[in-house]
Design an enzyme around this catalytic site. Structure first.
Site, short mmCIF file in Angstrom:
data_model
loop_
_atom_site.label_atom_id
_atom_site.label_comp_id
_atom_site.label_asym_id
_atom_site.label_seq_id
_atom_site.Cartn_x
_atom_site.Cartn_y
_atom_site.Cartn_z
N ARG A 220 122.53 188.70 -10.50
CA ARG A 220 121.63 189.41 -11.52
C ARG A 220 122.34 189.78 -12.82
NH1 ARG A 220 119.09 191.67 -6.76
NH2 ARG A 220 120.35 193.40 -6.94
N PHE A 236 110.22 183.23 -5.89
CA PHE A 236 110.21 184.32 -4.88
C PHE A 236 111.03 185.49 -5.52
CE2 PHE A 236 111.26 179.77 -3.60
CZ PHE A 236 110.30 179.72 -2.47
N ASP A 258 105.63 185.11 -6.73
CA ASP A 258 105.84 185.68 -5.24
C ASP A 258 104.43 185.76 -4.77
OD1 ASP A 258 108.34 187.18 -3.82
OD2 ASP A 258 106.31 187.72 -3.12
N SER A 259 104.54 185.67 -3.17
CA SER A 259 103.18 185.74 -2.54
C SER A 259 103.01 187.26 -1.96
CB SER A 259 103.33 184.61 -1.26
OG SER A 259 104.42 185.37 -0.43
N ASP A 308 115.43 181.74 -5.44
CA ASP A 308 116.10 182.77 -4.48
C ASP A 308 115.03 182.79 -3.17
OD1 ASP A 308 117.68 184.50 -3.23
OD2 ASP A 308 117.08 186.21 -4.19
N CYS A 348 119.98 181.94 1.73
CA CYS A 348 120.48 182.93 2.42
C CYS A 348 120.33 182.65 4.06
CB CYS A 348 119.80 184.38 2.31
SG CYS A 348 118.03 184.33 2.81
#
Length: 404
Positions: A220, A236, A258-259, A308, A348
């Site tokens: 970040r 995301f 994002d969801s 991400d 990830c």
């Protein structure tokens, strides 16, 4: 004494000090160890190899506490490990209120994750530890570990978020709740923390993982350093970690997708918390895969894109499917990127190693019809160290790319 004896030749990984013992390597278990009990691990010829935590149902049948035959696993053991982990963070990690204090095997406590949240100056006082006990051994020593954490940090508030799917593979139930001190606040009265001069709300009770993705702090910062004057797309985005970093760095606009409407609402609150211009921040509650295609149809392009996603490959069985998903989003990202623009892309998934991830991204660039160059390989921060003998600890990997 509970003893786990290996099959002939299966001691090689332990002699290289790898901390996991798979069920397929075990010849027999003498005694009747309970889940999480300490067992002495011996080679087929009787040689001492380690002391480990026994897990009767897991494919990882035991996780090593110590390779030292003279080191007992007791309350003092956990005090030493916690104190050493804290000392390392105090030396190496600065300018943040969100820190990973314990990172499993890298700190000699397999299966344990502990994050600490402290408030930014001028914000209501926060000092909260959030723990994930993800293996039978640390579960059995939970009380001792909690006392060691409170004693070493002076933080009275410890909350448990042991609700990850990996618990089921250890034969452990999902558990959340207070281990020490007070209940953390319920939304909308959330904790606050800070990093790189940016303030964030954290929902430790209901958010992802421990409430915030502490591992992306350094990445970040990179976005913050590179964002000035750019149109940024953050996919995301969760509660907007990268979005806030981009705004702090002077981004011209940030579209965050994002969801989870709840996460996006916290992201919008983060904009207000920092006093940023809300007109520069757009939050879209939508499926990322579909939205990336829609943005291309709309003719939208961006100077910087962050990808991400959540873990696409929870195990090796899911690698092929995950590889297709990673290629899909990166191909879409390249097509939305302006010439000279930057793509920061991450995985990830522990089952996707760094070499495979780079090959996937390279294939995505080819299929998107663009040339790209790698500016830097990216990983988690200094509070997520990795043992040389335990490459499985490197779960987060990323690439900072530029479209040519």
């Amino acid at each position: 004494m509970n003893t786990l004896t290996l099959k002939p030749g299966k001691e090689k990984s332990l002699l290289r000090r790898h901390p996991w013992i798979y069920a397929t390597a075990v010849a027999r278990v003498d005694g009747n160890p309970a889940s999480g009990a300490t067992v002495v691990v011996r080679a087929a010829d009787g040689r001492f190899l380690a002391r480990a935590a026994f897990s009767p149902v897991s494919a990882i049948r035991a996780r090593v506490w110590t390779f030292n035959e003279n080191e007992p696993v007791d309350h003092a053991f956990f005090k030493r490990r916690v104190s050493a982990a804290l000392a390392y963070r105090e030396e190496m990690v600065h300018d943040t209120g969100a820190t990973r204090l314990l990172f499993g095997e890298a700190d000699g406590l397999p299966g344990l994750i502990v994050d600490r949240y402290q408030s930014a100056p001028g914000q209501p006082q926060t000092d909260q530890l959030v723990c994930q006990f993800m293996a039978a051994g640390v579960e059995a020593w939970k009380d001792a570990i909690t006392k060691a954490l409170v004693g070493a940090t002076g933080c009275p508030n410890v909350y448990e978020r042991s609700d990850a799917a990996v618990r089921e593979r250890e034969g452990l139930p999902s558990i959340t709740g207070v281990l020490a001190g007070a209940e953390p606040p319920e939304a909308p009265e959330l904790l606050t923390t800070h990093e790189n001069g940016v303030k964030y709300y954290v929902d430790v009770r209901n958010g992802h993982k421990t409430g915030f993705y502490v591992d992306q702090r350094d990445n970040r910062r990179l976005v913050q350093q590179q964002a000035k004057g750019r149109d940024v797309l953050n996919c995301f985005c969760y509660t907007g970690g990268f979005s806030l970093a981009a705004l702090a760095g002077g981004a011209q606009s940030v579209l965050s997708i994002d969801s989870s409407g709840e996460a996006l609402a916290i992201g919008a609150r983060n904009v207000e918390l920092n006093g940023f211009d809300a007109a520069r921040a757009e939050w879209r509650d939508a499926d990322v895969f579909k939205t990336l295609r829609a943005l291309r149809e709309e003719g939208r392009t961006f100077d910087m894109i962050v990808l991400d996603p959540p873990k696409f490959a929870p195990s090796a069985h899911h690698v092929d499917r995950a590889a297709r998903a990673y290629k899909d989003i990166n191909m879409a990202g390249f097509r939305l990127l302006r010439p000279g623009g930057q793509l920061l892309t991450y995985s990830c998934s522990g089952a996707i190693d760094a070499d495979l991830f780079q090959k996937i991204v390279a294939g995505a660039a080819v299929d998107a019809g663009v040339d790209a160059r790698i500016l830097r390989r990216l990983s988690a921060g200094m509070d997520h160290p990795m043992l040389t003998q335990f490459p499985e600890g490197e779960y987060l990997k990323g690439l900072w790319l530029q479209r040519m």
